[in-house]
Design an enzyme around this catalytic site. Sequence first.
Site, PDB file in Angstrom:
ATOM      1  N   GLU A 127       0.824  -1.218   0.000  1.00 12.22           N
ATOM      2  CA  GLU A 127       0.000   0.000   0.000  1.00 12.22           C
ATOM      3  C   GLU A 127       0.858   1.268   0.000  1.00 12.22           C
ATOM      4  O   GLU A 127       0.566   2.247  -0.696  1.00 12.22           O
ATOM      5  CB  GLU A 127      -0.910  -0.009   1.245  1.00 12.22           C
ATOM      6  N   GLY A 132       1.873   7.534  -0.977  1.00 14.80           N
ATOM      7  CA  GLY A 132       2.072   7.700   0.472  1.00 14.80           C
ATOM      8  C   GLY A 132       0.897   7.241   1.297  1.00 14.80           C
ATOM      9  O   GLY A 132       0.533   6.071   1.305  1.00 14.80           O
ATOM     10  N   ILE A 134      -2.339   7.807   1.046  1.00 14.67           N
ATOM     11  CA  ILE A 134      -3.664   7.570   0.442  1.00 14.67           C
ATOM     12  C   ILE A 134      -3.877   6.054   0.305  1.00 14.67           C
ATOM     13  O   ILE A 134      -3.035   5.379  -0.287  1.00 14.67           O
ATOM     14  CB  ILE A 134      -3.773   8.198  -0.968  1.00 14.67           C
ATOM     15  N   ASP A 199      10.030   7.970 -10.376  1.00 19.06           N
ATOM     16  CA  ASP A 199       9.252   7.574  -9.186  1.00 19.06           C
ATOM     17  C   ASP A 199       7.758   7.466  -9.543  1.00 19.06           C
ATOM     18  O   ASP A 199       7.089   6.495  -9.173  1.00 19.06           O
ATOM     19  CB  ASP A 199       9.480   8.623  -8.083  1.00 19.06           C
ATOM     20  N   LYS A 203       5.124   4.091  -9.654  1.00 22.00           N
ATOM     21  CA  LYS A 203       3.801   4.036  -9.002  1.00 22.00           C
ATOM     22  C   LYS A 203       2.698   3.786 -10.035  1.00 22.00           C
ATOM     23  O   LYS A 203       1.747   3.041  -9.773  1.00 22.00           O
ATOM     24  CB  LYS A 203       3.555   5.340  -8.246  1.00 22.00           C
TER      25      LYS A 203
HETATM   26  N1  HSE Z   1       9.823  10.915  -3.416  1.00 18.69           N
HETATM   27  C1  HSE Z   1       8.473  10.479  -3.311  1.00 18.69           C
HETATM   28  C2  HSE Z   1       7.557  11.668  -3.573  1.00 18.69           C
HETATM   29  C3  HSE Z   1       8.245   9.913  -1.941  1.00 18.69           C
HETATM   30  O1  HSE Z   1       8.034  12.807  -3.560  1.00 18.69           O
HETATM   31  O2  HSE Z   1       6.389  11.478  -3.812  1.00 18.69           O
HETATM   32  C4  HSE Z   1       6.999   9.112  -1.821  1.00 18.69           C
HETATM   33  O3  HSE Z   1       6.992   8.016  -2.671  1.00 18.69           O
END
Ligand code: HSE
Length: 434
Positions: A127, A132, A134, A199, A203
């Site tokens: 999760e 983060g 959510i 990043d 996701k």
């Molecule tokens: N570096 C990521 C962000 C941290 O700024 O969203 C959370 O995955």
Amino acid sequence: MKPVKVGLCGLGTVGSGTFNVLQRNLQEISARAGTAIELIHIGARRDNPACDTSGFKVSRDIFAVVEDPEVQVVVELIGGTTVAKELVEKAIANNKHVVTANKALIAEFGNELFAKAQAQGVCIAYEAAVAGGIPIIKAMREGLAANRIEWLAGIINGTGNFILTEMRDKGRDFADVLKEAQELGYAEADPTFDVEGIDAAHKLVILASLAFAMPLQYDKVFCEGISNIQPIDVKYAEELGYRIKHLGIARRRDTGIELRVHPTLIPHKRLIANVDGVMNSVLVQGEAVGPTLYYGAGAGDEPTASAVIADLVDVARAVANDTSTVPALGFTAEYLQDQTILPIDAVETAYYLRMSALDQPGVMNQITQILSNAGASIEALVQKERQSSAQDYVDVALLTNSVLEADMMTAIAEIEALESISGEVSRIRMESLG
Ligand code: HSE
């Protein structure tokens, strides 16, 4: 019921946040799980002054946690894809369930890790890997389970959103805001992961896999970052009634699945356009439910800990009830289907274009002719007056209708080749999200 015994690997930002929230709310968390949750072993190369682990068993060798026969659930919060992968594989081999916040690990190696976990009869919960705090994974796998998902679009990198917001609201410098995001613990160890979209791509792949029941395909995501966004484009977008957001978009088309991360103009009247700072938001369009919107802190110690512990509660509940039952935390391999991922050239979107054009009769005609040949019509346009008689070129910013990316790229090359155009054409994709 016997307590469920947990090992925690990593005491960085998220690790210390998880430790602190777990200690602070242990009674309520255990009550929700229906069983006591007991942290019995921590693996961390060094202490973190943000949390007081005195009285706990702490090993400097994090692998001691996965080798501990008492530990039933391993919480992996060390990040990265080398040591973390080895750690998770050892945990699985030792019959331990895994909870992780590691999006890179899941996005890049999830297929093989899930297969190993399924074969071993343990689960991997993730999760905290997306958006983060959510609970978007739970929403996708449970709350929206009835739906055929049509598309989703999300602000899924807090650092990038924080930078774009500060640039827009305060006219701050890109590098200066990034430094602050690093100090606040939002940014990745390598901040190019945030600003170049890696990043967010990690996701997005995870969300798309849950949305479309397909294997994780990180190598197929189109990824463009925000480092080339100019303050002038932020300003013109506002004048045209839009905001620039860095979005991850996954959409089902007849011909395949779009998977793309890039800066995007979205109408400022949309709720998601008003998600600012480090906050994240995901818009999911289900065919039965219609649009649903999720919002919350996308990074930071305790928001991410909130998601880690939510997984821990799910896993602990299953472990306490029957250790032979693996909680269903997504599609099992039998339900996954390969899908064609569309290359970016085959994607159709509307566009924002900005160019520096010679201020003389006929130039707009040349531009519209090229766009028209590409099947693009101009929906809105801003042209700036000359500031002085010595200035020959003026800014032209325009919005087009939806057109095939390959055709738009050809048109842009033709516009750039015009003698009446100076320099490159700035191009940002647009979505109505309606
Ligand atoms: N570096 C990521 C962000 C941290 O700024 O969203 C959370 O995955």
